[in-house]
Design a protein around this motif. Structure first.
Motif, PDB file in Angstrom:
ATOM      1  N   ALA A  71       0.810  -1.212   0.000  1.00  0.00           N
ATOM      2  CA  ALA A  71       0.000   0.000   0.000  1.00  0.00           C
ATOM      3  C   ALA A  71       0.851   1.274   0.000  1.00  0.00           C
ATOM      4  O   ALA A  71       0.495   2.267  -0.651  1.00  0.00           O
ATOM      5  CB  ALA A  71      -0.938  -0.006   1.208  1.00  0.00           C
ATOM      6  N   PHE A  72       1.969   1.266   0.718  1.00  0.00           N
ATOM      7  CA  PHE A  72       2.819   2.457   0.786  1.00  0.00           C
ATOM      8  C   PHE A  72       3.307   2.860  -0.600  1.00  0.00           C
ATOM      9  O   PHE A  72       3.487   4.042  -0.881  1.00  0.00           O
ATOM     10  CB  PHE A  72       4.005   2.198   1.715  1.00  0.00           C
ATOM     11  N   HIS A  73       3.523   1.876  -1.474  1.00  0.00           N
ATOM     12  CA  HIS A  73       4.051   2.148  -2.815  1.00  0.00           C
ATOM     13  C   HIS A  73       3.048   2.866  -3.715  1.00  0.00           C
ATOM     14  O   HIS A  73       3.451   3.432  -4.740  1.00  0.00           O
ATOM     15  CB  HIS A  73       4.437   0.833  -3.503  1.00  0.00           C
ATOM     16  N   VAL A  74       1.757   2.818  -3.393  1.00  0.00           N
ATOM     17  CA  VAL A  74       0.757   3.332  -4.338  1.00  0.00           C
ATOM     18  C   VAL A  74      -0.172   4.393  -3.755  1.00  0.00           C
ATOM     19  O   VAL A  74      -0.790   5.144  -4.515  1.00  0.00           O
ATOM     20  CB  VAL A  74      -0.108   2.178  -4.916  1.00  0.00           C
ATOM     21  N   GLU A  75      -0.296   4.472  -2.455  1.00  0.00           N
ATOM     22  CA  GLU A  75      -1.341   5.280  -1.837  1.00  0.00           C
ATOM     23  C   GLU A  75      -1.284   6.745  -2.255  1.00  0.00           C
ATOM     24  O   GLU A  75      -0.238   7.382  -2.285  1.00  0.00           O
ATOM     25  CB  GLU A  75      -1.219   5.187  -0.310  1.00  0.00           C
ATOM     26  N   ASN A  76      -2.455   7.271  -2.620  1.00  0.00           N
ATOM     27  CA  ASN A  76      -2.665   8.696  -2.906  1.00  0.00           C
ATOM     28  C   ASN A  76      -1.834   9.221  -4.070  1.00  0.00           C
ATOM     29  O   ASN A  76      -1.466  10.393  -4.105  1.00  0.00           O
ATOM     30  CB  ASN A  76      -2.395   9.534  -1.651  1.00  0.00           C
ATOM     31  N   GLY A  77      -1.548   8.364  -5.020  1.00  0.00           N
ATOM     32  CA  GLY A  77      -0.844   8.816  -6.221  1.00  0.00           C
ATOM     33  C   GLY A  77       0.638   9.045  -6.036  1.00  0.00           C
ATOM     34  O   GLY A  77       1.306   9.569  -6.930  1.00  0.00           O
ATOM     35  N   LEU A  78       1.174   8.655  -4.886  1.00  0.00           N
ATOM     36  CA  LEU A  78       2.608   8.802  -4.647  1.00  0.00           C
ATOM     37  C   LEU A  78       3.321   7.524  -5.099  1.00  0.00           C
ATOM     38  O   LEU A  78       2.705   6.608  -5.616  1.00  0.00           O
ATOM     39  CB  LEU A  78       2.849   9.072  -3.159  1.00  0.00           C
ATOM     40  N   GLY A  79       4.616   7.459  -4.902  1.00  0.00           N
ATOM     41  CA  GLY A  79       5.344   6.235  -5.240  1.00  0.00           C
ATOM     42  C   GLY A  79       5.220   5.858  -6.710  1.00  0.00           C
ATOM     43  O   GLY A  79       5.526   6.646  -7.609  1.00  0.00           O
ATOM     44  N   ILE A  80       4.740   4.654  -6.952  1.00  0.00           N
ATOM     45  CA  ILE A  80       4.703   4.102  -8.307  1.00  0.00           C
ATOM     46  C   ILE A  80       3.869   4.962  -9.252  1.00  0.00           C
ATOM     47  O   ILE A  80       4.262   5.202 -10.402  1.00  0.00           O
ATOM     48  CB  ILE A  80       4.158   2.665  -8.280  1.00  0.00           C
ATOM     49  N   ALA A  81       2.727   5.414  -8.801  1.00  0.00           N
ATOM     50  CA  ALA A  81       1.854   6.211  -9.676  1.00  0.00           C
ATOM     51  C   ALA A  81       2.564   7.467 -10.174  1.00  0.00           C
ATOM     52  O   ALA A  81       2.511   7.797 -11.370  1.00  0.00           O
ATOM     53  CB  ALA A  81       0.571   6.589  -8.936  1.00  0.00           C
ATOM     54  N   ALA A  82       3.233   8.162  -9.273  1.00  0.00           N
ATOM     55  CA  ALA A  82       3.952   9.381  -9.667  1.00  0.00           C
ATOM     56  C   ALA A  82       5.083   9.066 -10.631  1.00  0.00           C
ATOM     57  O   ALA A  82       5.343   9.829 -11.573  1.00  0.00           O
ATOM     58  CB  ALA A  82       4.499  10.077  -8.423  1.00  0.00           C
ATOM     59  N   ARG A  83       5.743   7.923 -10.427  1.00  0.00           N
ATOM     60  CA  ARG A  83       6.855   7.565 -11.301  1.00  0.00           C
ATOM     61  C   ARG A  83       6.367   7.123 -12.677  1.00  0.00           C
ATOM     62  O   ARG A  83       7.049   7.306 -13.681  1.00  0.00           O
ATOM     63  CB  ARG A  83       7.711   6.464 -10.673  1.00  0.00           C
TER      64      ARG A  83
END
Length: 320
Positions: free
Chosen positions: A243-255
């Motif tokens: 969940a930390f990798h994707v939550e709220n458009g941060l992490g993977i989504a932003a990349r």
């Protein structure tokens, strides 16, 4: 034998595709006490069926599904969602945090039926909870010719980045360097603030290196997805990760967005009544019952955090 097989097929259909209207995620009733129970909702907590959700994401190129590792309800949802998306759209691929880029050839051969599961598990970086959590996804993909992307960076390289910093990547052979994203997005960002708030323990250099290790995961998974869609532009990718990798458009989504702003990304993040997502989080929500508490005292928590930081640091890893 035929009758038993038919019953087994019906049960698999019910579990994966949501054939029965009594399945989890298809009701607005409160959750029971079962860890298999879940309810999918919009960001505003309006209940969604799996079928309704599949229509909500019809224009999405990527569906990121955050998970709490080992949570039975989350993994049941993932399996049912993959089946629903595969039935609704002609070209769906599954991308997984749980396999790394150097696993791809072995994974492809397994999906093609060239050998049994033991060879898959013996020759890949599969997670220890594979059989209980991820086997249903891989077996569904195998049975329905759904491509599976081994999207992550190898753990041994990530641990060495945590130990030695970004300069470690310059020491790698071209073959090993290709197993990690070409660029790591280590500038200031809300994601970095969130990570440092969770992990900072007084040693600034060590914490920065641990953040670089986190980026090695995020950027590599994002790059793997973007590269796949560049070769298969008419496909959808369902990606599963913590969940930390994707939550709220941060992490993977932003990349993903940084690499290809044209791609549309939808996000599902887990929550429980005890751990609700804030109103600022615009993700679809997967409401599940909480896992058992991991610690009941500060001593337990501090010991667990110390072990996690030790694992992150790669202190005992030889980085040649």
């Amino acid at each position: 034998m035929t009758v038993k097989k038919s019953i087994g097929t019906w049960l698999l259909c019910s579990l994966l595709a949501g054939c029965s209207q009594q399945l989890h995620g298809l009701s607005s009733e409160p959750l029971s006490g079962s860890l298999y129970d879940y309810q999918l909702t919009t960001a505003d907590n309006a209940p969604l069926t799996l079928e309704a959700f599949s229509k909500e994401v019809k224009d999405a190129d990527v569906i990121l599904v955050g998970e709490w590792h080992t949570h039975s309800g989350v993994h049941l949802f993932q399996a049912q969602l993959l089946a629903m998306l595969n039935s609704a759209y002609p070209n769906v691929a599954l991308s997984m945090e749980q396999f790394t880029r150097n696993d791809q050839a072995v994974l492809d051969d397994y999906l093609a039926g060239k050998f049994g599961e033991n060879s898959l598990l013996s020759n890949t970086s599969k997670w220890s909870n594979y059989e209980g959590s991820y086997r249903p996804l891989v077996e569904y993909a195998k049975a329905h010719s759904v491509p599976v992307i081994a999207s992550n960076a190898p753990i041994e390289i990530v641990r060495c980045i945590a130990k030695e910093g970004k300069g470690y990547l310059d020491q790698l052979t071209p073959e090993k360097r290709s197993l990690v994203a070409a660029t790591l997005s280590d500038g200031d960002s809300p994601y970095k603030e969130k990570f440092l708030a969770a992990m900072f323990h007084g040693d600034e250099e060590k914490t920065e290196n641990q953040y670089l290790a986190q980026l090695a995961w995020d950027d590599t998974m994002a790059e793997s997805i973007v590269n796949y869609l560049a070769k298969h532009p008419n496909n959808k990718v369902m990606h599963i990760a913590g969940a930390f990798h994707v939550e709220n458009g941060l992490g993977i989504a932003a990349r993903i967005t940084a690499r290809n702003p044209e791609l549309k990304v939808a996000i599902v993040s887990p929550q429980s009544e005890e751990q609700p997502l804030g109103k600022e989080v615009k993700d679809f929500r997967l409401v599940v019952n909480p896992l058992p508490p991991q610690w009941l005292s500060d001593d337990e928590m501090n010991a667990a955090m110390k072990e996690m930081r030790h694992s992150y640091s790669g202190k005992d890893i030889a980085c040649d």
